[in-house]
Design an enzyme around this catalytic site. Structure first.
Site, short mmCIF file in Angstrom:
data_model
loop_
_atom_site.label_atom_id
_atom_site.label_comp_id
_atom_site.label_asym_id
_atom_site.label_seq_id
_atom_site.Cartn_x
_atom_site.Cartn_y
_atom_site.Cartn_z
N VAL A 91 7.52 2.07 -2.70
CA VAL A 91 8.62 2.91 -2.22
C VAL A 91 8.82 2.61 -0.74
O VAL A 91 7.87 2.57 0.03
CB VAL A 91 8.31 4.41 -2.41
N GLY A 142 0.79 -1.23 0.00
CA GLY A 142 0.00 0.00 0.00
C GLY A 142 0.82 1.27 0.00
O GLY A 142 0.28 2.37 0.14
N HIS A 143 2.14 1.15 -0.15
CA HIS A 143 3.02 2.33 -0.10
C HIS A 143 3.97 2.30 -1.29
O HIS A 143 5.10 1.81 -1.19
CB HIS A 143 3.83 2.31 1.20
N PHE A 144 3.58 2.76 -2.46
CA PHE A 144 2.31 3.40 -2.80
C PHE A 144 1.59 2.52 -3.83
O PHE A 144 2.15 1.53 -4.29
CB PHE A 144 2.59 4.78 -3.38
#
Length: 328
Positions: free
Chosen positions: A196, A189-191
């Protein structure tokens, strides 16, 4: 007795008194000894021989090491990474190490005992060792190299939240590495569609390296250890992120202690990817406490066989293989 000098830290101790002036003949001999080294190595050696200033020594040591390293590996020495391993990263065997030592002895005019070389495993070890010899300071404890199995066994933090694949710990700090695999749970979820490494996780990795230093590198009084259950993060200052880090990148982490007084330990830390600066933290502060070391019970002495005991025969199936083979 004076304390060993941490890597990269200047000493207030006066420069050594030179035995004799540096003559033109000395300069000619030095030029001949360093004829296969870079001009900057020769200039640093000249300045050291003229002034006795130890600040010129790292350039001499790096230049001499570079002289004996294979050409395709010399680029690794350009930034003088203290964490570079002599054998694994630079291909320096024991015979080559002796050649390096003989030339360093000649150039810097000092004597090195062969037994003192056994614990030199990194470029930083060599630089610190030579610096301590020149300043007549006690030698630091050798660097400990810790594989992932050892790290996992001693650390209170465990996978999937452990961000150290390997580490080395000395009396002056610690270094570690972590490869971003892309399978980390938080990258989902990042991103979105653009994984990242979070800067907060990079800071966590530096904090974990500081925890490892407290557990493996801190000099304690006999009978005491740092308790893993007492180490917690308390604060940080001066954090800067300089580069995005993505799957496939290998993070090279380093920490050095700044202040150490129980219950607080403050470190400075940095992360690189290759030679690029990725993140820095001017201060990372942890809290910690001591515990009594466990006393290992002494092994019981072996009981000798009594005359009444019969030797085991090959038919019993318990005869050692070598004995059975000899009796066949």
């Amino acid at each position: 007795m004076p304390e060993a000098l941490p890597q990269g830290q200047a000493s207030n101790k006066p420069f050594p008194v030179l035995a004799k002036p540096f003559s033109p003949e000395d300069e000619s001999a030095l030029r001949e000894a360093l004829k296969r080294c870079s001009p900057s190595t020769f200039e640093a050696a000249v300045q050291f021989r003229k002034t006795g200033n130890p600040e010129h020594v790292p350039a001499v040591v790096i230049g001499v090491i570079e002289r004996f390293v294979e050409p395709d590996l010399r680029t690794k020495l350009k930034d003088a990474d203290d964490d570079l391993r002599l054998i694994e990263d630079l291909g320096i065997d024991s015979l080559t190490m002796m050649e390096i030592v003989i030339l360093v002895e000649d150039v810097l005019q000092l004597s090195i005992n062969n037994d003192e070389l056994r614990n030199l495993r990194t470029v930083g070890d060599v630089k610190t060792f030579i610096d301590c010899k020149i300043r007549d300071l006690p030698l630091p404890k050798p660097t400990k190299f810790l594989p992932i199995e050892h790290i996992g066994a001693v650390m209170p933090i465990q996978p999937p939240f452990l961000f150290l694949n390997e580490a080395s710990v000395s009396s002056t700090g610690a270094n570690g590495k972590y490869k971003i695999t892309g399978q980390e749970f938080f990258l989902q979820g990042h991103f979105k569609d653009n994984p990242v490494m979070p800067a907060s996780i990079m800071l966590e990795a530096l904090g974990q390296l500081a925890v490892l230093f407290l557990l493996e590198g801190l000099n304690l009084e006999p009978g005491k250890v740092v308790s893993p259950n007492t180490i917690f993060f308390t604060g940080c200052e001066g954090v800067r992120a300089h580069r995005m880090c993505k799957p496939g990148d290998i993070l090279t982490l380093s920490i050095k202690p700044k202040r150490m007084k129980m219950p607080l330990a403050t470190f400075e830390g940095a992360i690189r990817v290759g030679q690029e600066k990725a993140a820095i933290a001017e201060e990372i502060t942890l809290t910690f406490g001591f515990a009594d070391a466990l006393v290992k019970p002494e092994p019981e002495p072996a009981v000798a066989a009594t005359p009444s005991e019969k030797p085991r025969s090959a038919e019993s199936g318990d005869t050692p293989p070598l004995q059975a083979a000899l009796g066949a």
